[in-house]
Enzyme design. Structure first.
Site, mmCIF file in Angstrom:
data_model
loop_
_atom_site.group_PDB
_atom_site.id
_atom_site.type_symbol
_atom_site.label_atom_id
_atom_site.label_comp_id
_atom_site.label_asym_id
_atom_site.label_seq_id
_atom_site.Cartn_x
_atom_site.Cartn_y
_atom_site.Cartn_z
ATOM 1 N N GLY A 205 -20.902 12.277 29.195
ATOM 2 C CA GLY A 205 -21.757 12.208 30.298
ATOM 3 C C GLY A 205 -20.836 12.883 31.498
ATOM 4 N N ASP A 336 -11.859 22.509 33.216
ATOM 5 C CA ASP A 336 -12.811 22.279 32.259
ATOM 6 C C ASP A 336 -11.954 22.015 30.173
ATOM 7 O OD1 ASP A 336 -14.968 20.791 31.338
ATOM 8 O OD2 ASP A 336 -15.314 22.502 29.973
#
Length: 566
Positions: A205, A336
């Site tokens: 998530g 990321d």
């Protein structure tokens, strides 16, 4: 339901008897812990020495992915052939690590199907389909990485953010627990881990603005025992300006402090998912896991501070979930390049050359990080296993090129080690990307990247298999592959490492020097971690060939087990 299994008769009687006799000697010298009719804690604790079963997602609590049998070895691996092929009902991305208990194999597919198979023949014993809820919100494909086993139960996390317990003999559901709200972006793709009376599981998530966690649930009832939030209420940290390797990350600390004063701590929507299993140290009663990216991924303006404990190795108390220590690789990550490959506990050399208990982690940055297990401090980091360029250029509205790309380095793919060579084995990606930032407010339950990371189509993509000496950080050997690598790797006492590629090739390498000794074309991407086991004196290597959604490798539905032809 329509499922097929195919068995290949691969050896003449004389050679089969000889192979079985050799394996029986290994089996007797290793373990048959407990009666094997149910999985005892003793079996789980001593799995690293079990030459028959494969009881944990990554082989054992230390997560070494080192299988201690050597019937299949550098001298005979050229004779490895398919023993059987099982075709699942789901033709889609496969990331499962087969679990084997006393000749019974448990595998999962995308969309949360579980199969129990005869590990000797591939014949189906039972098939369970999870009754999915109305909402699933997940990143990177409808994946599942496998089950955990304990007692007479099989445990699985689901895409609709549940934990389910199944009867190991029948596949019947025994209980179900809602872990978190799927509507807010929570989901489960990782395999759980079981320790004593607890099922441990993290959460996906990080791309949806969730608040990450690791939870422990009671194996008998499914009731929650403890929760550790991977994002503390004070997530600011120390305003670190350099990454773990000492490079300047180009942060505007004054602008971040001004934003913090205006908007407050963003901990409730800061991400920090836990993609993979924790390493478990029963001696110190600690677990070690790594935490994923902050949310939104590329837009740091909405999340001032170091964003603890994202991009970190974290240790917590096994019994209570209380914080013990952490080490953050990248503070305020806007690329990321999070921590996702599971950590490994093993003996390492410290800076003075003394052996200490250590923790290894392979990063998307392309480094293998070596830590002291006592306080999580970093002892060293390896040479870069992939090209690094323009680190750490900031994402822009027009797009900025930086390497590695957002997939790595080492993605979620678990490493393996050989404690005899004192080498770690990692599979890597090289995918040049541009990072673009676009600020958007929290969308509640929808994808929240804060921009995009885009593969540069005209630039070459490839992968590699890399062996790192974790006592020095030096690369011992490296083999380039045609495809970016994602899935995992297995080392064995036979002097081999096994891993697969997105083009369908499944290969065995000499673990000491990287020489390719065997290959098999599986017909679909081999993007799952291999396992090994022994049944009736015969050693097998098994892997899923179902391709990968994240990198769009060719899909399939095969579980393939290999053994020696002669």
């Amino acid at each position: 339901m329509f499922n097929r299994s195919a068995t290949a008769a691969l050896c003449v009687a004389a050679t089969c008897v000889s192979g079985a006799a050799n394996a029986q000697e290994e089996t007797s010298a290793s373990t048959l812990y407990g009666d094997l009719q149910s999985v005892t804690q003793n079996m789980l604790s001593r799995a690293a020495g079990d030459g028959n079963n494969f009881l944990h997602t990554n082989g054992n609590y230390e997560q070494t992915r080192y299988y201690p049998a050597s019937q299949i070895n550098t001298g005979n691996v050229k004779n490895l052939r398919p023993a059987w092929i099982f075709q699942t009902e789901i033709v889609d991305t496969m990331e499962t690590s087969p679990i084997v208990v006393n000749g019974i194999m448990y595998v999962t597919t995308a969309f949360n199907h579980v199969y129990a198979l005869d590990a000797r023949t591939g014949k189906q014993i039972w098939h369970h389909k999870h009754a999915m809820g109305p909402v699933t919100t997940y990143c990177c494909g409808p994946n599942n990485r496998g089950v955990a086993v304990s007692g007479d139960k099989v445990f699985m996390g689901t895409l609709d953010a549940k934990l389910v317990a199944l009867d190991a003999k029948t596949g019947k559901q025994l209980w179900e627990t809602q872990i978190a709200e799927a509507e807010l972006g929570y989901s489960e793709t990782m395999a759980p881990s079981v320790v004593e009376n607890m099922v441990l599981i993290g959460t996906n998530g990080g791309e949806y603005g969730i608040r990450g966690f690791v939870k422990a649930f009671d194996t008998e009832t499914g009731e929650e025992i403890w929760t550790f939030h991977t994002i503390p209420e004070d997530s600011v940290g120390v305003w670190a300006t350099h990454d773990a390797t000492g490079r300047d990350m180009l942060r505007d600390i004054e602008a971040e402090k001004a934003a913090l004063a205006e908007m407050g701590d963003p901990y409730e929507t800061l991400g920090g998912g836990v993609w993979q299993n924790p390493a478990v140290d029963l001696d110190t009663r600690r677990i070690y896991f790594v935490v994923g990216n902050p949310s939104p991924d590329l837009d740091g303006s909405l999340r001032p501070g170091d964003n603890l404990y994202t991009d970190s190795l974290v240790a917590v108390d096994l019994d209570t979930g209380e914080y013990v220590c952490h080490f953050q690789y990248i503070a305020h990550d806007v690329w990321d390049l999070d921590a996702v490959s599971p950590p490994i506990i093993t003996t390492v050399a410290d800076a003075g050359g003394n052996d200490v208990k250590g923790v290894l982690h392979a990063g998307k940055t392309g480094h293998v990080y070596v830590h002291n297990a006592e306080d999580c401090s970093m002892i060293r980091f390896s040479e870069a296993m992939v090209p690094q360029e323009n680190m750490w250029v900031l994402p822009t509205a027009e797009g900025a090129r930086m390497l590695p790309g957002a997939n790595g380095g080492v993605e979620w793919s678990p490493m393996a080690i050989d404690p005899n060579h004192r080498l770690s084995y990692a599979i890597n990606l090289h995918q040049p990307m541009t990072y673009t930032v676009k600020s958007t407010p929290y969308p509640e339950g929808k994808l929240w990247l804060g921009g995009s990371f885009d593969v540069i189509p005209e630039e070459e993509q490839w992968g590699n298999v890399t062996a790192v000496d974790y006592d020095t950080g030096d690369i011992a050997w490296q083999v380039r592959t045609a495809e970016p690598m994602i899935g995992g790797i297995l080392a064995t006492a036979g002097g081999l490492v096994f891993t697969g590629e997105g083009n369908g090739l499944f290969k065995a390498f000499d673990s000491s020097n990287g020489a390719e000794l065997w290959r098999f074309q599986a017909g679909a991407g081999v993007n799952a971690p291999p396992s090994s086991y022994t049944v009736e004196g015969q050693q097998y290597v098994v892997v899923a060939a179902g391709g990968n959604a994240q990198l769009n490798f060719k899909r399939g539905n095969n579980i393939i087990a290999f053994t020696l032809a002669d």
